[in-house]
Design a protein around this motif. Structure first.
Motif, short mmCIF file in Angstrom:
data_model
loop_
_atom_site.label_atom_id
_atom_site.label_comp_id
_atom_site.label_asym_id
_atom_site.label_seq_id
_atom_site.Cartn_x
_atom_site.Cartn_y
_atom_site.Cartn_z
N LYS A 146 0.84 -1.20 0.00
CA LYS A 146 0.00 0.00 0.00
C LYS A 146 0.87 1.25 0.00
O LYS A 146 2.01 1.24 0.47
N THR A 147 0.30 2.33 -0.51
CA THR A 147 1.02 3.60 -0.57
C THR A 147 1.47 4.01 0.84
O THR A 147 0.70 3.99 1.79
N PHE A 148 2.75 4.39 0.92
CA PHE A 148 3.32 4.77 2.21
C PHE A 148 4.41 5.79 2.00
O PHE A 148 4.95 5.93 0.89
N ARG A 189 -5.37 4.74 8.76
CA ARG A 189 -6.25 4.34 7.65
C ARG A 189 -6.16 2.85 7.39
O ARG A 189 -7.19 2.16 7.25
N TYR A 190 -4.93 2.32 7.35
CA TYR A 190 -4.75 0.90 7.03
C TYR A 190 -5.15 0.01 8.20
O TYR A 190 -5.64 -1.10 8.00
N GLY A 229 -8.71 0.52 5.60
CA GLY A 229 -8.87 1.38 4.44
C GLY A 229 -8.06 0.93 3.24
O GLY A 229 -7.06 0.20 3.36
N ARG A 230 -8.48 1.39 2.05
CA ARG A 230 -7.78 1.05 0.81
C ARG A 230 -6.51 1.88 0.69
O ARG A 230 -6.33 2.89 1.36
N SER A 231 -5.65 1.46 -0.23
CA SER A 231 -4.39 2.17 -0.44
C SER A 231 -4.66 3.61 -0.88
O SER A 231 -5.53 3.87 -1.71
#
Length: 747
Positions: A510-512, A617-618, A622-624
């Motif tokens: 996931k975006t990070f 969020r994660y 939550g989604r990426s």
């Protein structure tokens, strides 16, 4: 150019004239006859020289040969876009978008571009033994439209003399746009008219009169304004912060893990007010599993007995790294968040902090002050006595710090003095030392450089100048912050390796937001090897990542106490790449971590707040997040970090010169800390202030610069000035405006 009497033109003169012609008409094709006419050449030798020059330029791909007698500028290879870097010394440069090396741009070819402007440039023809040079042909986007300087008010007009005279011309100011400014005052001016074909003048209007030059507040504000950094906090943002309630409701506490009864303390510089992080420690039963467990705050603790607080025993310990929960109070997109995003970082000048967040948040509501209940985002570890991780989880928590420590207090306890929580601190110190040892064994690079600090009186005047060294107390905090940052980065980054492949496709993390640090530039390593070879040092420039870093560490250890120590450290640091923020992870070379982020300082760094939001969020399923959006924020944060560091360095230079200003004529023992073709830099032994002895002040001989061996050698008497040599200097000049110290050698 025409013929001047009977003098024949040199090839250099002809090349300059031809180059200027093609640069002025980048889209036109010229026949030889048109070139001769444009340059007003009527002699056969001059025309033949033009033909030779054009053939060489075509060979260098500077111009394209349209036919046997026609040429045009080779736009394909000569035109690039990128960022303009302005320097006060006139050594401006262009940084291409493709990541290539900086290219020199002289002031006359800059089109008055400001630092950070996006520009289009054309490459100038390379002449033998000359550096590659570019000319700005268009300014695509202005980064800043403000300048700082000193006002000069005349009868009919006024103008601003810029800091360091960074422009060839001063900025004209209509008298009705002075905002009450007077001659000699420092001011911030907004440029309203840039040079054009119709007018070569820069025109501006005063937007803020800072005050009299030499005043401490004025000078610090001028440094900030010079870099486009804010020196005031917008009232609307402060008003929004003042409306935030500091109350922690029972409902909020119920949603969090409760650490209020666990031994907890903060350790920070003695003058700090924004306490980002706290450590807690308590003994814990032997964990049921010995492997890592990537858990969330919903971890099932039903198999654990109630944990005592207070006294510490042997075996296993629960160590909490508690970080101020800024994102709980600063909601995404709010007026406070937009201001923090723009600032991206707090700025630490010598005598003040320019906070990223309003004071009510950074020093009160979010700051983990002792004996106050505070909301945190925490990484909770179960560690054995050797600091091996047996278990960990991430949780939103509520804490109540028992004690606020300064580093100096903790250092005294670690050295044997009695004090509050002495046993806990010594256990954490032992763990930190184990973490540090393992980090260096894995290939981390040692860069414990000393930092110049000042003691400041109530007027801002420096009273003492000294180096602050890393201690066991500072390293204790550093290691646990590194551990938390690495652990949460692995939590996201490693998750893709634990997911099943879908349709044969490799899963994507996931975006990070990662803190990344690339491997050293091979060419810079080779330069380092060549520079240090005369001193007997061997530098490994190839091999595995770990082999190179261990060789760099050995280099640093071998240079300890040697006269060339500062040179070795400086050159080694230059060989390293700059760390930055990115959503594209490549690991952190300097720390030898495959995954690393910044989670531990959200009060003073915006990327940490971004990380907190993504983790929350994660954890909630939550989604990426949108990677493009976060990559833009990463680039902005990296840029603002560098800008803040530049301002901080300028404030140090200013205070160093100010500290020495009342010592003109005094003599000091010093050592040569740097050597250049124009003189030697000397660092005073007792206070570490550095100044320069110019070449013209080295009497009795003419000195040649031996760049390979970092020394000056006299032609007649063969006297040598070499890096590290002890010298006796006298303070000659202290120019606060230029932030420059000049020394002469004492008799």
């Amino acid at each position: 150019m025409g013929r001047k009497g009977s003098r024949r033109f040199s090839k250099r003169e002809v090349a300059d004239a031809v180059q200027a012609l093609f640069q002025a008409h980048p889209n036109e094709t010229f026949t030889l006859k048109q070139v001769f006419k444009a340059l007003r050449l009527d002699t056969h030798p001059a025309k033949m020289l033009v033909v030779d020059v054009l053939e060489e330029m075509a060979w260098d791909d500077y111009v394209s040969k349209v036919d046997n007698s026609s040429y045009r500028l080779n736009l394909k290879t000569q035109v690039q876009e990128g960022t303009f870097i302005r320097k006060a010394n006139g050594k401006n440069s262009f940084l291409p978008d493709d990541g290539g090396k900086p290219i020199f741009v002289s002031e006359r070819n800059s089109m008055f571009a400001m630092g950070g402007d996006r520009v289009r440039v054309a490459m100038m023809a390379r002449r033998q033994n000359h550096i590659k040079e570019a000319i700005v042909t268009a300014i695509l986007e202005r980064k800043h439209d403000q300048a700082v300087g000193i006002l000069q008010v005349e009868k009919d007009f006024a103008f601003l003399v810029t800091e360091g005279n960074i422009f060839n011309h001063d900025i004209l100011i209509p008298k009705k746009k002075l905002k009450g400014g007077k001659t000699g005052q420092k001011a911030v001016v907004k440029i309203t008219q840039w040079p054009s074909t119709d007018s070569k003048n820069l025109v501006g209007e005063v937007i803020d009169v800072l005050g009299e030059q030499g005043d401490n507040n004025v000078e610090m504000h001028a440094i900030l304004a010079q870099y486009g950094l804010p020196y005031k906090y917008p009232k609307r943002v402060e008003d929004a912060a003042n409306k935030i309630s500091a109350e922690i409701t029972p409902e909020e506490i119920a949603r969090r893990e409760d650490f209020r009864d666990v031994t907890t303390f903060t350790i920070d510089p003695k003058d700090a007010k924004d306490f980002d992080d706290a450590l807690s420690i308590r003994p814990t039963p032997n964990p049921s599993r010995g492997e890592w467990s990537l858990k969330s705050s919903a971890q099932d603790k039903s198999n654990q007995a109630p944990l005592p607080s207070g006294g510490v025993g042997g075996g296993f310990y629960e160590v909490g790294v508690h970080i101020a929960d800024v994102s709980h109070y600063v909601t995404e997109g709010s007026v406070i968040d937009r201001e923090a995003e723009q600032r991206a970082t707090s700025v630490y000048l010598v005598d003040r902090t320019i906070p990223m967040l309003p004071e009510r948040l950074c020093n009160f509501i979010c700051s983990l002050r002792p004996d106050e209940e505070k909301l945190c985002y925490s990484v909770i570890f179960v560690l054995d006595e050797e600091a091996n991780i047996k278990d960990w989880h991430l949780a939103h928590t509520v804490i109540k710090s028992n004690r606020r420590y300064a580093y100096e207090e903790v250092q005294e306890i670690l050295e044997g003095k009695d004090g509050d929580f002495a046993e806990e601190l010594r256990i954490l110190d032992k763990m930190a030392k184990n973490l540090r040892t393992r980090r260096f064994s894995a290939g981390a690079v040692k860069f414990d450089r000393e930092e110049l600090h000042f003691d400041i009186d109530e007027t801002g005047k420096p009273t003492r100048c000294y180096f602050k060294k890393s201690t066991d107390a500072t390293q204790l905090i550093e290691e646990f912050m590194l551990l938390a940052n690495r652990t949460v980065a692995e939590f996201i980054g490693k998750a893709k390796s634990q997911q099943p492949k879908a349709n044969g496709q490799k899963p994507k993390a996931k975006t990070f937001v990662y803190r990344i640090h690339d491997q050293p530039d091979p060419q810079k390593l080779e330069n380092l090897r060549a520079a240090l070879a005369p001193f007997g040092y061997k530098v490994k420039t190839s091999g595995t990542r770990g082999a190179i870093s261990k060789n760099l560490n050995k280099l640093m250890d071998d240079a300890q106490g040697a006269r060339e120590q500062k040179l070795v450290e400086t050159l080694a640091l230059r060989a390293m790449m700059k760390a930055k923020y990115s959503t594209h992870n490549i690991g952190h070379y300097g720390l030898a971590f495959d995954f690393y982020t910044h989670f531990t300082s959200p009060i003073r760094r915006y990327p940490d707040t971004m990380v907190h939001r993504l983790l929350t969020r994660y954890q909630e399923g939550g989604r990426s997040a949108n990677q493009e959006h976060y990559e833009e924020l990463c680039e902005h944060s990296s840029e603002m970090e560098q800008t803040a560091q530049n301002a901080e360095r300028d404030s140090i230079k200013y205070k160093m010169v100010e500290f020495m200003a009342d010592k003109i004529g005094m003599e000091f023992d010093a050592h040569i800390s740097g050597i250049q073709s124009y003189g030697i830099y000397c660092e005073i032994d007792e206070n570490h202030c550095e100044g320069m002895v110019g070449m013209h002040d080295l009497d009795g001989d003419y000195y040649d610069f031996d760049e390979r061996n970092y020394q000056l050698v006299g032609r007649r008497h063969h006297k040598k000035y070499q890096l590290g040599d002890p010298v006796r200097i006298k303070v000659a000049r202290a120019n606060v405006e230029k932030r420059q110290l000049d020394f002469v050698l004492a008799e």
